[in-house]
Write an enzyme that holds these catalytic residues in place. Structure first.
Site, PDB file in Angstrom:
ATOM      1  CG  HIS A  17      -1.935  -0.998   1.306  1.00 26.52           C
ATOM      2  ND1 HIS A  17      -2.103  -1.788   2.430  1.00 26.52           N
ATOM      3  CD2 HIS A  17      -2.881  -1.404   0.419  1.00 26.52           C
ATOM      4  CE1 HIS A  17      -3.098  -2.630   2.229  1.00 26.52           C
ATOM      5  NE2 HIS A  17      -3.585  -2.423   1.007  1.00 26.52           N
ATOM      6  CE  LYS A  41     -12.832  -6.549   1.411  1.00 30.36           C
ATOM      7  NZ  LYS A  41     -11.608  -5.973   0.842  1.00 30.36           N
ATOM      8  NE  ARG A  95      -2.608  -8.343  -4.067  1.00 28.66           N
ATOM      9  CZ  ARG A  95      -3.534  -8.422  -3.139  1.00 28.66           C
ATOM     10  NH1 ARG A  95      -3.297  -7.968  -1.954  1.00 28.66           N
ATOM     11  NH2 ARG A  95      -4.699  -8.970  -3.374  1.00 28.66           N
ATOM     12  CB  SER A 133      -4.388  -6.599   4.362  1.00 24.69           C
ATOM     13  OG  SER A 133      -3.822  -5.381   3.984  1.00 24.69           O
TER      14      SER A 133
END
Length: 166
Positions: A17, A41, A95, A133
């Site tokens: 990030h 989430k 990514r 994460s």
């Protein structure tokens, strides 16, 4: 003034990030880090903790780049958040190819909702492409070393969070 919005849950903020924030700063005059509340989430860190971590990490970046970086929590549609902060650019980090499929759909939907807001994709640096994460939290939860993936203050926050849960 070019205002960019870099949205995410940042649970927690990773070196990937931070890399995207640094590189996005070269594209805009002001960068807004949109912290999605996203209760679905089930974040490890609450909103206030995530905002504080991001603000702490961005102070030095703002000084290095000369760009104003602000943190803005949001719970509405991404395109509405972009309009709320007057962003004309949404910045997304990629990514892997699998990220692109989801992001491609999001761009189409956002363009249908407001075609004045552009989306720019930045590929993560090769050394950060594997960082997610979710995986960082799992490694930390199981007592693994996350030093390659997060800054020291974020690592400490992860350790403290998991210690407080036992």
């Amino acid at each position: 003034m070019r205002i960019g919005l870099y949205p995410g849950t940042f649970d927690p903020i990773t070196l990937g990030h931070i890399d995207i924030i640094r590189r996005a700063s070269a594209l805009v005059d002001r960068l807004v880090i949109g912290v999605a509340i996203n209760r679905d989430k089930g974040p490890l860190f609450d909103l206030e903790e995530r905002v504080a971590m991001i603000e702490a990490e961005c102070v030095g970046l703002s000084e290095q780049t000369g760009i104003e970086i602000v943190v803005h929590p949001f719970e509405n549609l991404l395109i509405d958040c972009a309009n709320d902060v007057n962003a004309t650019l949404i910045i997304r980090g990629l990514r892997a190819v699998s990220d692109f499929e989801y992001e491609f759909q999001m761009v189409g939907m956002n363009r249908a909702l407001d075609d004045k807001v552009e989306t720019v994709f930045l590929m993560a640096e090769a050394r950060h492409q594997a960082i997610a994460s979710k995986l960082v939290k799992e490694i930390a939860r199981l007592g693994g070393d996350v030093n390659l993936f997060v800054t020291a203050p974020v690592r400490r926050a992860l350790v403290e969070k998991f210690q407080s849960m036992t």
